[in-house]
Design a protein around this motif. Structure first.
Motif, PDB file in Angstrom:
ATOM      1  N   GLY A 195       0.789  -1.225   0.000  1.00 15.75           N
ATOM      2  CA  GLY A 195       0.000   0.000   0.000  1.00 15.75           C
ATOM      3  C   GLY A 195       0.817   1.269   0.000  1.00 15.75           C
ATOM      4  N   ARG A 196       2.095   1.176  -0.346  1.00 14.19           N
ATOM      5  CA  ARG A 196       2.939   2.367  -0.313  1.00 14.19           C
ATOM      6  C   ARG A 196       3.384   2.752  -1.727  1.00 14.19           C
ATOM      7  N   TYR A 197       4.665   2.657  -2.024  1.00 19.99           N
ATOM      8  CA  TYR A 197       5.188   3.204  -3.277  1.00 19.99           C
ATOM      9  C   TYR A 197       5.703   2.141  -4.249  1.00 19.99           C
ATOM     10  N   LEU A 198       5.628   0.881  -3.852  1.00 21.15           N
ATOM     11  CA  LEU A 198       6.242  -0.181  -4.646  1.00 21.15           C
ATOM     12  C   LEU A 198       5.677  -0.266  -6.057  1.00 21.15           C
ATOM     13  N   ARG A 199       4.379  -0.168  -6.201  1.00 19.38           N
ATOM     14  CA  ARG A 199       3.767  -0.281  -7.528  1.00 19.38           C
ATOM     15  C   ARG A 199       4.347   0.771  -8.478  1.00 19.38           C
ATOM     16  N   HIS A 200       4.414   2.010  -8.015  1.00 18.59           N
ATOM     17  CA  HIS A 200       4.929   3.087  -8.864  1.00 18.59           C
ATOM     18  C   HIS A 200       6.416   2.886  -9.158  1.00 18.59           C
ATOM     19  N   ALA A 201       7.169   2.468  -8.156  1.00 16.70           N
ATOM     20  CA  ALA A 201       8.605   2.254  -8.350  1.00 16.70           C
ATOM     21  C   ALA A 201       8.868   1.184  -9.413  1.00 16.70           C
ATOM     22  N   LEU A 202       8.211   0.048  -9.301  1.00 13.77           N
ATOM     23  CA  LEU A 202       8.438  -1.038 -10.250  1.00 13.77           C
ATOM     24  C   LEU A 202       7.917  -0.692 -11.640  1.00 13.77           C
ATOM     25  N   GLU A 203       6.856   0.078 -11.695  1.00 13.35           N
ATOM     26  CA  GLU A 203       6.336   0.521 -12.993  1.00 13.35           C
ATOM     27  C   GLU A 203       7.386   1.328 -13.742  1.00 13.35           C
ATOM     28  N   ARG A 204       8.167   2.111 -13.017  1.00 16.46           N
ATOM     29  CA  ARG A 204       9.230   2.898 -13.639  1.00 16.46           C
ATOM     30  C   ARG A 204      10.436   2.026 -13.974  1.00 16.46           C
ATOM     31  N   HIS A 205      10.849   1.179 -13.023  1.00 18.12           N
ATOM     32  CA  HIS A 205      12.072   0.395 -13.216  1.00 18.12           C
ATOM     33  C   HIS A 205      11.957  -0.609 -14.362  1.00 18.12           C
ATOM     34  N   ARG A 206      10.785  -1.141 -14.598  1.00 15.81           N
ATOM     35  CA  ARG A 206      10.644  -2.212 -15.587  1.00 15.81           C
ATOM     36  C   ARG A 206      11.008  -1.764 -16.997  1.00 15.81           C
ATOM     37  N   HIS A 207      11.060  -0.460 -17.233  1.00 17.80           N
ATOM     38  CA  HIS A 207      11.372   0.048 -18.572  1.00 17.80           C
ATOM     39  C   HIS A 207      12.840  -0.119 -18.942  1.00 17.80           C
ATOM     40  N   TYR A 208      13.710  -0.263 -17.962  1.00 21.74           N
ATOM     41  CA  TYR A 208      15.137  -0.326 -18.305  1.00 21.74           C
ATOM     42  C   TYR A 208      15.895  -1.503 -17.686  1.00 21.74           C
ATOM     43  N   ILE A 209      15.275  -2.288 -16.815  1.00 19.82           N
ATOM     44  CA  ILE A 209      15.992  -3.419 -16.228  1.00 19.82           C
ATOM     45  C   ILE A 209      15.849  -4.659 -17.116  1.00 19.82           C
ATOM     46  N   SER A 210      16.821  -5.583 -16.972  1.00 19.47           N
ATOM     47  CA  SER A 210      16.776  -6.851 -17.692  1.00 19.47           C
ATOM     48  C   SER A 210      16.098  -7.934 -16.863  1.00 19.47           C
ATOM     49  N   ASP A 211      16.329  -7.910 -15.553  1.00 15.94           N
ATOM     50  CA  ASP A 211      15.763  -8.887 -14.648  1.00 15.94           C
ATOM     51  C   ASP A 211      15.798  -8.303 -13.243  1.00 15.94           C
ATOM     52  N   ALA A 212      15.313  -9.062 -12.259  1.00 14.71           N
ATOM     53  CA  ALA A 212      15.248  -8.548 -10.891  1.00 14.71           C
ATOM     54  C   ALA A 212      15.478  -9.670  -9.891  1.00 14.71           C
ATOM     55  N   VAL A 213      16.135  -9.313  -8.794  1.00 16.67           N
ATOM     56  CA  VAL A 213      16.283 -10.185  -7.631  1.00 16.67           C
ATOM     57  C   VAL A 213      15.651  -9.454  -6.455  1.00 16.67           C
ATOM     58  N   ILE A 214      14.614 -10.053  -5.880  1.00 20.76           N
ATOM     59  CA  ILE A 214      13.865  -9.389  -4.817  1.00 20.76           C
ATOM     60  C   ILE A 214      13.812 -10.282  -3.588  1.00 20.76           C
ATOM     61  N   ILE A 215      14.242  -9.719  -2.442  1.00 23.59           N
ATOM     62  CA  ILE A 215      14.126 -10.402  -1.161  1.00 23.59           C
ATOM     63  C   ILE A 215      12.878  -9.869  -0.475  1.00 23.59           C
ATOM     64  N   ASP A 216      11.879 -10.720  -0.282  1.00 17.69           N
ATOM     65  CA  ASP A 216      10.725 -10.324   0.508  1.00 17.69           C
ATOM     66  C   ASP A 216      11.021 -10.699   1.956  1.00 17.69           C
ATOM     67  N   ASP A 217      11.173  -9.668   2.793  1.00 13.64           N
ATOM     68  CA  ASP A 217      11.653  -9.880   4.156  1.00 13.64           C
ATOM     69  C   ASP A 217      10.494 -10.032   5.138  1.00 13.64           C
ATOM     70  N   GLY A 218       9.758 -11.123   4.977  1.00 21.39           N
ATOM     71  CA  GLY A 218       8.705 -11.446   5.938  1.00 21.39           C
ATOM     72  C   GLY A 218       7.424 -10.657   5.784  1.00 21.39           C
ATOM     73  N   SER A 219       7.050 -10.300   4.564  1.00 28.35           N
ATOM     74  CA  SER A 219       5.812  -9.544   4.367  1.00 28.35           C
ATOM     75  C   SER A 219       4.596 -10.342   4.838  1.00 28.35           C
ATOM     76  N   THR A 220       3.606  -9.602   5.357  1.00 26.12           N
ATOM     77  CA  THR A 220       2.339 -10.221   5.756  1.00 26.12           C
ATOM     78  C   THR A 220       1.190  -9.723   4.893  1.00 26.12           C
ATOM     79  N   ASP A 221       1.517  -8.977   3.831  1.00 25.90           N
ATOM     80  CA  ASP A 221       0.497  -8.505   2.891  1.00 25.90           C
ATOM     81  C   ASP A 221       0.784  -9.087   1.513  1.00 25.90           C
ATOM     82  N   GLY A 222       0.290  -8.467   0.471  1.00 28.39           N
ATOM     83  CA  GLY A 222       0.451  -8.994  -0.881  1.00 28.39           C
ATOM     84  C   GLY A 222       1.663  -8.469  -1.617  1.00 28.39           C
ATOM     85  N   THR A 223       2.690  -8.047  -0.892  1.00 28.95           N
ATOM     86  CA  THR A 223       3.882  -7.491  -1.539  1.00 28.95           C
ATOM     87  C   THR A 223       4.533  -8.444  -2.536  1.00 28.95           C
ATOM     88  N   PRO A 224       4.767  -9.713  -2.200  1.00 29.75           N
ATOM     89  CA  PRO A 224       5.408 -10.608  -3.177  1.00 29.75           C
ATOM     90  C   PRO A 224       4.611 -10.737  -4.472  1.00 29.75           C
TER      91      PRO A 224
END
Length: 235
Positions: free
Chosen positions: A19-48
């Protein structure tokens, strides 16, 4: 200069960011990255699930920690590093879930990572206190300095870490032993922009570092300053 386009891997740690800024951040990053490595550090919501949704069509290595490791940040950052270098990236873009570059980055990043002989770029990070203004006072001066966010991975280099439980750095501490340059492109950090987030972060710092052993107690207390000095952002 090599004719092949370098592979740019986004490396990120996330926790309860749905519910914060992740959606907007990833929407921007996806235009120039080749791939991603993401550590979900114990989320209890739908972040992953949000990460996979926003990066659909891009290869994502998602690691899910059952319990958060943030109370011992060096352990978490080592994990992030080891999982990222395991995919053999050319370049690593290390950003948090509430950070993104100004618009000009999209058109310039390929040129940056295509340069021969450069292994690291540092940028100025601006701590936003509202959605349109950043903080600039005695305790909040990150934007006056350059910090590393974009690193060419060199497998033969002996990387070493700053061994502190908090504020250990996102990258190994000796990366400036590699040839590096600074960039005028600016990075926005929105993590302080909401009052409720500032209260939460202040509480967390006081719990994890009550004596200011790994940071500044004065800066921790300044988080709740009712009248901070703010400067409007200009594109």
């Amino acid at each position: 200069m090599s004719s092949a386009k370098p592979r740019l891997t986004l490396s990120m740690v996330v926790r309860n960011e749905q519910g914060r800024y992740l959606r907007h951040a990833l929407e921007r990053h996806r235009h120039y990255i080749s791939d991603a490595v993401i550590i979900d550090d114990g989320s209890t919501d739908g972040t992953p699930e949000l990460c996979l949704e926003m990066l659909q069509g891009i290869e994502v290595k998602l690691i899910r920690n059952q319990a958060s490791r943030f109370s011992n940040e060096i352990e978490l950052r080592r994990q992030q590093w080891e999982e990222t270098v395991a995919v053999k990236p050319d370049w690593i873009l290390n950003l948090d879930a509430d950070e993104w570059f100004e618009d000009a980055f999209d058109g310039q990043v390929e040129s940056l990572i295509s340069r021969d002989g450069v292994y690291l770029y540092s940028f100025r990070l601006y701590d936003f206190w509202t959605m349109s203004a950043y903080r600039d006072d005695a305790y909040w001066q990150a934007h006056h300095y350059y910090r590393p966010f974009l690193l060419r991975y060199e497998p033969g280099y002996q990387y070493t870490w700053r061994e502190t439980s908090q504020h250990c750095g996102r990258f190994p501490e000796n990366i400036y032993g590699l040839h590096n340059e600074i960039s005028g492109l600016r990075l926005k950090h929105l993590g302080w922009a909401r009052a409720e987030d500032r209260v939460s972060k202040h509480r967390r710092y006081m719990e994890l570092d009550p004596d200011g052993m790994n940071g500044s107690l004065a800066q921790y207390h300044s988080i709740l300053d009712p009248e901070p000095r703010l400067v409007e952002w200009e594109d």
